[in-house]
Design a protein around this motif. Structure first.
Motif, PDB file in Angstrom:
ATOM      1  N   ASP A 166       0.871  -1.177   0.000  1.00  0.00           N
ATOM      2  CA  ASP A 166       0.000   0.000   0.000  1.00  0.00           C
ATOM      3  C   ASP A 166       0.915   1.235   0.000  1.00  0.00           C
ATOM      4  N   PRO A 167       0.963   1.978  -1.115  1.00  0.00           N
ATOM      5  CA  PRO A 167       1.873   3.125  -1.187  1.00  0.00           C
ATOM      6  C   PRO A 167       1.624   4.162  -0.095  1.00  0.00           C
ATOM      7  N   ARG A 222       5.081   5.083   6.788  1.00  0.00           N
ATOM      8  CA  ARG A 222       6.191   4.467   7.524  1.00  0.00           C
ATOM      9  C   ARG A 222       7.508   5.187   7.250  1.00  0.00           C
ATOM     10  N   MET A 223       7.686   5.665   6.019  1.00  0.00           N
ATOM     11  CA  MET A 223       8.906   6.415   5.701  1.00  0.00           C
ATOM     12  C   MET A 223       8.949   7.705   6.506  1.00  0.00           C
ATOM     13  N   ASP A 271      12.333  12.886   5.085  1.00  0.00           N
ATOM     14  CA  ASP A 271      11.747  14.207   4.809  1.00  0.00           C
ATOM     15  C   ASP A 271      10.693  14.088   3.710  1.00  0.00           C
ATOM     16  N   PRO A 272       9.471  14.557   3.951  1.00  0.00           N
ATOM     17  CA  PRO A 272       8.430  14.457   2.911  1.00  0.00           C
ATOM     18  C   PRO A 272       8.825  15.159   1.614  1.00  0.00           C
ATOM     19  N   PRO A 330       8.237  11.152  -6.661  1.00  0.00           N
ATOM     20  CA  PRO A 330       6.903  11.760  -6.586  1.00  0.00           C
ATOM     21  C   PRO A 330       5.780  10.759  -6.849  1.00  0.00           C
ATOM     22  N   ASP A 331       6.029   9.792  -7.741  1.00  0.00           N
ATOM     23  CA  ASP A 331       5.022   8.753  -7.964  1.00  0.00           C
ATOM     24  C   ASP A 331       5.463   7.499  -7.223  1.00  0.00           C
ATOM     25  N   LEU A 332       5.244   7.523  -5.911  1.00  0.00           N
ATOM     26  CA  LEU A 332       5.763   6.462  -5.044  1.00  0.00           C
ATOM     27  C   LEU A 332       5.214   5.091  -5.441  1.00  0.00           C
TER      28      LEU A 332
END
Ligand SMILES: [Zn+2]
Length: 187
Positions: free
Chosen positions: A104-105, A111-112, A118-119, A127-129
């Motif tokens: 689940d991205p 979790r990251m 850092d977001p 950007p497209d995780l």
């Protein structure tokens, strides 16, 4: 004892001079396997295929996904294997119950962030995780898609068969999805 120390201790017991006859770096059976990093495949997929140390090039990543289908690391390894190391056929092998089929991205991002990433870094680098992590819903569909992407890659010779299979990590059974011989141009 920490893990690193245990590993080094095990290695000290493992190494016995002269116990392992040298093998050539070119595969004895001229093929490459591209499969998943799943721990259940270790020392299981190879004997299930009747191969042993020295027989095949084995490329692994999370979910045997091809995120960069043109010139990513997997293609780089396959090009090296084909042109430099004598590989003549490619086996793309996914497996049932793959962890990447349930990624689940949004949960990954959470979790990251919780671990201090850092977001803005996530936004800048990936950007497209979802696409980058290679999330998929069905291992069979993923094998078919990856097999097709390798087949269409202009760096891969058209006479190299690209087979697609699904492995069961519980009983060792292989199901054939794509027979690469059907697509090769006759030499
Ligand atoms: Zn997997």
């Amino acid at each position: 004892m920490k893990l690193l120390d245990k590993i080094l201790e095990a290695n000290g017991k493992f190494v016995k001079p002269g116990a392992f006859p040298p093998l050539p770096k070119n595969p004895q059976k001229q093929f490459a396997i591209f499969t998943c990093m799943d721990t259940r495949l270790v020392e299981f997929l190879e004997p299930a295929m009747g191969i042993k140390r020295g027989d095949a090039k084995v490329i692994k990543n999370a979910g045997n996904t091809l995120v960069d289908a043109l010139h990513g690391g997997v293609i780089r390894s396959l090009v090296a294997a084909i042109f430099m190391l004598g590989v003549e056929e490619i086996f793309v092998i996914g497996h049932r119950d793959c962890g990447m089929a349930s990624v689940d991205p949004d949960e990954l991002r959470r979790r990251m962030l919780a671990r201090g990433i850092d977001p803005q870094i996530i936004e800048d680098y990936v950007p497209d995780l979802s696409r980058w992590i290679g999330a998929f819903s069905c291992p069979e569909q993923n094998v078919a898609a990856v097999t097709g992407k390798i087949r269409r890659n202009p760096l891969i010779p058209k006479d190299v068969p690209i087979h697609g299979l699904i492995f069961c990590p519980d009983d060792g059974h292989l199901d054939l999805l794509v027979n690469g011989y059907d697509q090769v141009k006759e030499k």
